[in-house]
Design a protein around this motif. Sequence first.
Motif, PDB file in Angstrom:
ATOM      1  N   HIS A 105      18.284  11.975  20.771  1.00 41.80           N
ATOM      2  CA  HIS A 105      19.185  10.962  20.821  1.00 41.80           C
ATOM      3  C   HIS A 105      19.554  10.428  19.128  1.00 41.80           C
ATOM      4  N   GLY A 106      19.245  11.270  18.285  1.00 44.85           N
ATOM      5  CA  GLY A 106      19.659  11.060  16.742  1.00 44.85           C
ATOM      6  C   GLY A 106      18.894   9.903  16.211  1.00 44.85           C
ATOM      7  N   VAL A 107      17.667   9.828  16.601  1.00 42.43           N
ATOM      8  CA  VAL A 107      16.744   8.534  15.998  1.00 42.43           C
ATOM      9  C   VAL A 107      16.362   9.297  14.547  1.00 42.43           C
ATOM     10  N   GLU A 108      16.312   8.249  13.749  1.00 44.40           N
ATOM     11  CA  GLU A 108      15.966   8.789  12.326  1.00 44.40           C
ATOM     12  C   GLU A 108      14.286   8.901  12.351  1.00 44.40           C
ATOM     13  N   ILE A 109      13.885  10.027  12.129  1.00 46.90           N
ATOM     14  CA  ILE A 109      12.496  10.199  12.059  1.00 46.90           C
ATOM     15  C   ILE A 109      11.799  10.190  10.809  1.00 46.90           C
TER      16      ILE A 109
ATOM     17  N   LEU B  77       6.510   8.459  13.493  1.00 45.98           N
ATOM     18  CA  LEU B  77       7.039   7.289  12.991  1.00 45.98           C
ATOM     19  C   LEU B  77       8.757   7.511  12.956  1.00 45.98           C
ATOM     20  N   ALA B  78       9.446   6.402  13.601  1.00 50.40           N
ATOM     21  CA  ALA B  78      10.779   6.609  13.616  1.00 50.40           C
ATOM     22  C   ALA B  78      11.387   5.221  13.127  1.00 50.40           C
ATOM     23  N   LYS B  79      12.645   4.979  13.108  1.00 49.81           N
ATOM     24  CA  LYS B  79      13.356   4.003  12.610  1.00 49.81           C
ATOM     25  C   LYS B  79      14.445   3.492  13.597  1.00 49.81           C
ATOM     26  N   ASP B  80      14.736   2.371  14.118  1.00 52.05           N
ATOM     27  CA  ASP B  80      15.775   2.155  14.964  1.00 52.05           C
ATOM     28  C   ASP B  80      17.066   1.703  14.274  1.00 52.05           C
ATOM     29  N   ALA B  81      18.029   1.414  14.761  1.00 55.57           N
ATOM     30  CA  ALA B  81      19.378   1.041  14.192  1.00 55.57           C
ATOM     31  C   ALA B  81      19.408   0.039  13.521  1.00 55.57           C
ATOM     32  N   GLU B  82      18.514  -0.885  13.605  1.00 52.83           N
ATOM     33  CA  GLU B  82      18.122  -2.108  12.844  1.00 52.83           C
ATOM     34  C   GLU B  82      17.379  -2.018  11.660  1.00 52.83           C
ATOM     35  N   GLY B  83      16.820  -0.761  11.695  1.00 51.46           N
ATOM     36  CA  GLY B  83      15.763  -0.700  10.616  1.00 51.46           C
ATOM     37  C   GLY B  83      14.190  -0.976  10.804  1.00 51.46           C
TER      38      GLY B  83
ATOM     39  N   HIS C  78       8.738  12.291  20.930  1.00 50.70           N
ATOM     40  CA  HIS C  78       9.434  12.796  19.810  1.00 50.70           C
ATOM     41  C   HIS C  78      10.805  13.653  19.831  1.00 50.70           C
ATOM     42  N   ARG C  79      10.522  14.813  20.764  1.00 48.96           N
ATOM     43  CA  ARG C  79      11.668  15.387  21.166  1.00 48.96           C
ATOM     44  C   ARG C  79      13.015  14.793  21.619  1.00 48.96           C
TER      45      ARG C  79
ATOM     46  N   ARG D 128       0.679  -1.231  -0.199  1.00 44.79           N
ATOM     47  CA  ARG D 128      -0.041   0.018   0.135  1.00 44.79           C
ATOM     48  C   ARG D 128       0.822   1.291   0.229  1.00 44.79           C
ATOM     49  N   LYS D 129       0.227   2.324   0.000  1.00 42.26           N
ATOM     50  CA  LYS D 129       1.050   3.668  -0.096  1.00 42.26           C
ATOM     51  C   LYS D 129       0.957   4.180   1.273  1.00 42.26           C
ATOM     52  N   GLY D 130       1.585   5.310   1.568  1.00 40.25           N
ATOM     53  CA  GLY D 130       1.660   6.022   2.871  1.00 40.25           C
ATOM     54  C   GLY D 130       2.922   5.705   3.550  1.00 40.25           C
ATOM     55  N   VAL D 131       3.259   6.501   4.472  1.00 39.39           N
ATOM     56  CA  VAL D 131       4.442   6.662   5.264  1.00 39.39           C
ATOM     57  C   VAL D 131       4.745   5.263   5.771  1.00 39.39           C
ATOM     58  N   PHE D 132       3.954   4.784   6.751  1.00 35.32           N
ATOM     59  CA  PHE D 132       4.250   3.538   7.364  1.00 35.32           C
ATOM     60  C   PHE D 132       4.660   2.498   6.382  1.00 35.32           C
ATOM     61  N   ALA D 133       3.593   2.193   5.399  1.00 38.41           N
ATOM     62  CA  ALA D 133       3.769   0.957   4.513  1.00 38.41           C
ATOM     63  C   ALA D 133       5.018   1.307   3.620  1.00 38.41           C
ATOM     64  N   GLU D 134       5.331   2.444   3.223  1.00 38.70           N
ATOM     65  CA  GLU D 134       6.774   2.463   2.516  1.00 38.70           C
ATOM     66  C   GLU D 134       7.943   2.331   3.508  1.00 38.70           C
ATOM     67  N   ALA D 135       7.831   2.824   4.725  1.00 40.13           N
ATOM     68  CA  ALA D 135       9.015   2.616   5.667  1.00 40.13           C
ATOM     69  C   ALA D 135       8.954   1.211   5.705  1.00 40.13           C
TER      70      ALA D 135
END
Length: 138
Positions: free
Chosen positions: A98-102, A117-123, A92-93, A65-72
Motif C-alpha cells: 500500500h506504499g507505506v513509508e517503512i 516501523l512505519a510512518k503514516d501520511a501525517e508523520g 509488513h508486506r 536518544r539514538k536508534g531508529v524509533f527515537a530518530e523517527a
Amino acid sequence: MASAPTGPPTLYPTLLYRDAKAAIKQLTEAFGFTAAAVYESEGGTVLHAELTYGNGMVMLGSRGRKGVFAEAMAEGGPTGVYVVVEDTDAHHRRAVEHGVEILMPPTDQDYGSRDYLAKDAEGNVWSFGTYAPFGAGR
C-alpha cells in the motif's frame, strides 16, 4: 454494535518526553497510572517505561536518544503507537503493498519480539510487532 474487547490490549500508545521522569511522576501521581516497569540507563535516562491504567498501557521514554524509533520520532508526528500483530512479516508486506513509508524492516529484537516501523501520511510513527507486555499471544 461491536462486542467489548477481551484479553489484553493490542494497542500501546508510545510517547517520548524531554523529562520522562517528570512525566512518569505526573502520570502516576496526578492521573492514577501505575508504573509497571521503568528501565533507566546508567546515567538515569529513562530508556523505556510501561505505565498501566485499568486494562490499558502507555509506553514511554526519553527524547534525544539514538536508534531508529527515537530518530523517527524526533521529526515525526505528535505520537507513536505500538500495535501487537500475529504475523509481523505478513503485516509488513501488506503495508509495503500500500506504499507505506517503512522506517525499519521486520527485525528480531533482543527481548524476543519481531517488529517493524512505519510512518503514516501525517508523520506519525507506527510500530507493529509480536511484543505483548501483558503476555498476549505467548
